[in-house]
Design a protein around this motif. Structure first.
Motif, PDB file in Angstrom:
ATOM      1  N   VAL A   1      -2.640  -1.222  10.820  1.00 20.40           N
ATOM      2  CA  VAL A   1      -1.372  -1.523  10.157  1.00 20.40           C
ATOM      3  C   VAL A   1      -0.529  -2.432  11.040  1.00 20.40           C
ATOM      4  O   VAL A   1      -0.522  -2.305  12.273  1.00 20.40           O
ATOM      5  CB  VAL A   1      -0.598  -0.227   9.806  1.00 20.40           C
ATOM      6  CG1 VAL A   1      -0.176   0.536  11.050  1.00 20.40           C
ATOM      7  CG2 VAL A   1       0.607  -0.520   8.917  1.00 20.40           C
TER       8      VAL A   1
ATOM      9  N   TRP B   1      -7.604   5.037   0.666  1.00 24.24           N
ATOM     10  CA  TRP B   1      -7.456   5.184   2.114  1.00 24.24           C
ATOM     11  C   TRP B   1      -8.834   5.167   2.792  1.00 24.24           C
ATOM     12  O   TRP B   1      -9.027   4.514   3.820  1.00 24.24           O
ATOM     13  CB  TRP B   1      -6.729   6.484   2.457  1.00 24.24           C
ATOM     14  CG  TRP B   1      -5.241   6.426   2.297  1.00 24.24           C
ATOM     15  CD1 TRP B   1      -4.496   6.952   1.293  1.00 24.24           C
ATOM     16  CD2 TRP B   1      -4.307   5.785   3.175  1.00 24.24           C
ATOM     17  NE1 TRP B   1      -3.169   6.689   1.479  1.00 24.24           N
ATOM     18  CE2 TRP B   1      -3.014   5.977   2.635  1.00 24.24           C
ATOM     19  CE3 TRP B   1      -4.434   5.069   4.364  1.00 24.24           C
ATOM     20  CZ2 TRP B   1      -1.867   5.476   3.238  1.00 24.24           C
ATOM     21  CZ3 TRP B   1      -3.280   4.581   4.976  1.00 24.24           C
ATOM     22  CH2 TRP B   1      -2.024   4.780   4.422  1.00 24.24           C
TER      23      TRP B   1
ATOM     24  N   ILE C   1      -3.330  -2.999   6.592  1.00 25.55           N
ATOM     25  CA  ILE C   1      -2.126  -2.883   5.770  1.00 25.55           C
ATOM     26  C   ILE C   1      -0.970  -3.591   6.455  1.00 25.55           C
ATOM     27  O   ILE C   1      -0.814  -3.510   7.678  1.00 25.55           O
ATOM     28  CB  ILE C   1      -1.754  -1.398   5.559  1.00 25.55           C
ATOM     29  CG1 ILE C   1      -2.823  -0.687   4.721  1.00 25.55           C
ATOM     30  CG2 ILE C   1      -0.369  -1.258   4.904  1.00 25.55           C
ATOM     31  CD1 ILE C   1      -2.629   0.825   4.642  1.00 25.55           C
TER      32      ILE C   1
ATOM     33  N   CYS D   1       0.825  -1.226   0.000  1.00 26.41           N
ATOM     34  CA  CYS D   1       0.000   0.000   0.000  1.00 26.41           C
ATOM     35  C   CYS D   1       0.853   1.267   0.000  1.00 26.41           C
ATOM     36  O   CYS D   1       0.534   2.249   0.667  1.00 26.41           O
ATOM     37  CB  CYS D   1      -0.945  -0.004   1.198  1.00 26.41           C
ATOM     38  SG  CYS D   1      -2.101  -1.397   1.217  1.00 26.41           S
TER      39      CYS D   1
ATOM     40  N   MET E   1     -10.195   1.644   2.784  1.00 22.31           N
ATOM     41  CA  MET E   1      -9.512   0.823   3.787  1.00 22.31           C
ATOM     42  C   MET E   1     -10.121   1.063   5.168  1.00 22.31           C
ATOM     43  O   MET E   1     -10.399   0.123   5.917  1.00 22.31           O
ATOM     44  CB  MET E   1      -8.015   1.151   3.830  1.00 22.31           C
ATOM     45  CG  MET E   1      -7.227   0.774   2.598  1.00 22.31           C
ATOM     46  SD  MET E   1      -6.999  -0.997   2.351  1.00 22.31           S
ATOM     47  CE  MET E   1      -5.903  -1.408   3.675  1.00 22.31           C
TER      48      MET E   1
ATOM     49  N   THR F   1      -1.566   6.235   8.373  1.00 23.02           N
ATOM     50  CA  THR F   1      -2.448   5.190   8.923  1.00 23.02           C
ATOM     51  C   THR F   1      -3.142   5.690  10.185  1.00 23.02           C
ATOM     52  O   THR F   1      -4.302   5.357  10.430  1.00 23.02           O
ATOM     53  CB  THR F   1      -1.676   3.895   9.232  1.00 23.02           C
ATOM     54  OG1 THR F   1      -0.688   4.133  10.247  1.00 23.02           O
ATOM     55  CG2 THR F   1      -0.998   3.343   7.978  1.00 23.02           C
TER      56      THR F   1
END
Length: 439
Positions: free
Chosen positions: A321, A284, A294, A276, A287, A314
């Protein structure tokens, strides 16, 4: 405590992050450090955790206390993206992603049709994880079901929590590595029935990436996810700019690379997308909205020249993440070394990565990325007893640097900056010592 229960008592210096946070700045408030602590595990789970002084009434009789007075004990490291068939091709010279796959990766993966070969590499791979303090990993296998069986069998022998799956790939690869939409569905379904939830094994539907799957195959992958909603999805996303352009040419009807996966029902709470590096703003948002995760793989992104991952984003976008070593595009099994490179990637973007934030991503944050935060990631009672014993002074230079450490986070930062497999004194899986450094 039942005398017949499998009980382990470990004493030493313990460090963990007590709970999930929404901003990096909140992490220091959740750091828990016990200078003289005790962890009692029973049948693989943490039964009691606290100070040595408070532990006295809880200590069962006739059980040896494993004491690490000089070391630092942290939760087991969690690797959110790694390829076990690429173990033997780490450090392959001179290519970027797409040519690297064709030149090195595909020829290596062809060998995993042989069950004996797969078993040999799977055993080696699991031992390397243990030697590097990794206790849970999300793993790519190959297109061959035999490769999945070999890996889960190797992990099962030590009760290790792994998430893995057979690669789905029906185009743009050698004939010996291609399946079909139907065979991918059938093989994956059989493997899910065989392995998902057996012991500590969990299954991941694993399309390699959008270019190597036809729309028909991604449709079958989405069907599997609908039929087995608690299995994982594990694939690659926006690693390399040429790859992104290729995806857009293959799937012109979708508005972005991530939208391809989203269209086929492959985003969600247990979906993990490696890399990513070059996400667009709408990706984004997708997500975040789908609670997808990620896997940040700094050694791989640098080695293959893919780009610099914006870790700070993030937090800003509220996207889960974890850290990934991405062997063999990545260059080390070791999450200490992975963190060291992550720090440099952030420095190149004018950002910082603190020692405590790094520990968060390597442990409880990684657990959250894998939707395992209720089972892994810190020393809370009831969680699975996976942890690592670290020697902060494994070399003469480390010893000198640690003698100058001004604080706990300074000592931890020095470990992350200079550390490697030599710092792993012992690795405990499900309450049992699965690796002990010998020299």
């Amino acid at each position: 405590m039942s005398s017949s229960a499998q009980t382990t008592i470990v004493r030493g210096r313990f460090l963990d992050i007590q709970s999930l946070v929404k901003q990096a700045q909140q992490i220091p408030d959740q750091v828990r450090y016990l200078e003289d602590g005790v962890l009692i595990s029973e049948n693989g789970k943490i039964k009691w955790f606290g100070t040595w002084q408070d532990a006295q009434p809880h200590l069962p009789e006739n059980i040896e206390i494993q004491h690490y007075p000089e070391q630092l004990i942290v939760p087991g490291f969690i690797d959110t993206h790694i390829h076990y068939p690429q173990t033997e091709m780490v450090g392959a010279y001179g290519e970027q992603l797409l040519s690297w796959l064709n030149t090195y990766t595909f020829p290596t993966e062809l060998q995993f049709k042989d069950p004996a070969y797969a078993q040999n590499i799977a055993h080696f791979f699991v031992q390397e994880l243990l030697k590097n303090g990794t206790t849970t990993a999300l793993v790519f296998c190959t297109v061959h079901p035999e490769s999945v069986d070999a890996l889960f069998e190797a992990a099962e022998r030590i009760q290790m929590r792994l998430i893995a799956g057979k690669v789905l790939m029906d185009r743009h690869a050698p004939d010996g590595l291609c399946d079909t939409p139907q065979s991918a569905y059938d093989d994956s379904k059989n493997l899910i029935e065989k392995w998902h939830g057996k012991g500590r094994a969990l299954y991941a539907i694993t399309p390699r990436f959008a270019p190597t799957s036809t729309p028909e195959q991604l449709e079958k992958a989405g069907q599997l996810k609908q039929e087995y909603p608690d299995v994982y999805v594990h694939t690659h996303l926006s690693e390399n700019k040429d790859e992104i352009a290729w995806v857009k040419s293959l799937y012109p009807e979708q508005k972005s690379y991530l939208d391809v996966y989203h269209h086929y029902g492959l985003t969600g709470q247990r979906s993990v997308f490696a890399h990513c590096v070059h996400l667009e703003q709408d990706e984004w948002q997708c997500m975040h909205q789908t609670d997808s995760a990620i896997a940040f793989c700094p050694t791989s992104n640098l080695f293959l020249g893919s780009g610099l991952f914006p870790l700070k984003k993030t937090w800003e976008q509220g996207v889960k993440v974890g850290l990934g070593t991405d062997i063999g595009g990545g260059t080390s099994f070791n999450l200490l070394q992975t963190v060291s490179e992550a720090y440099k990637v952030q420095q190149l973007q004018g950002d910082k990565l603190s020692a405590y934030e790094a520990l968060y991503h390597a442990t409880i944050g990684g657990a959250k990325a894998l939707d395992l935060q209720d089972q892994l990631g810190n020393f809370n009672v009831g969680k699975e007893a996976d942890f690592v014993v670290l020697n902060l002074k494994a070399t003469a230079l480390q010893s000198l640097r640690q003698s100058r450490a001004k604080s706990l986070d300074d000592a931890l930062f020095a470990l992350f900056t200079m550390g490697d497999d030599r710092n792993i004194e012992a690795t405990y899986i499900y309450g049992q010592c699965a690796y002990q450094k010998t020299e």
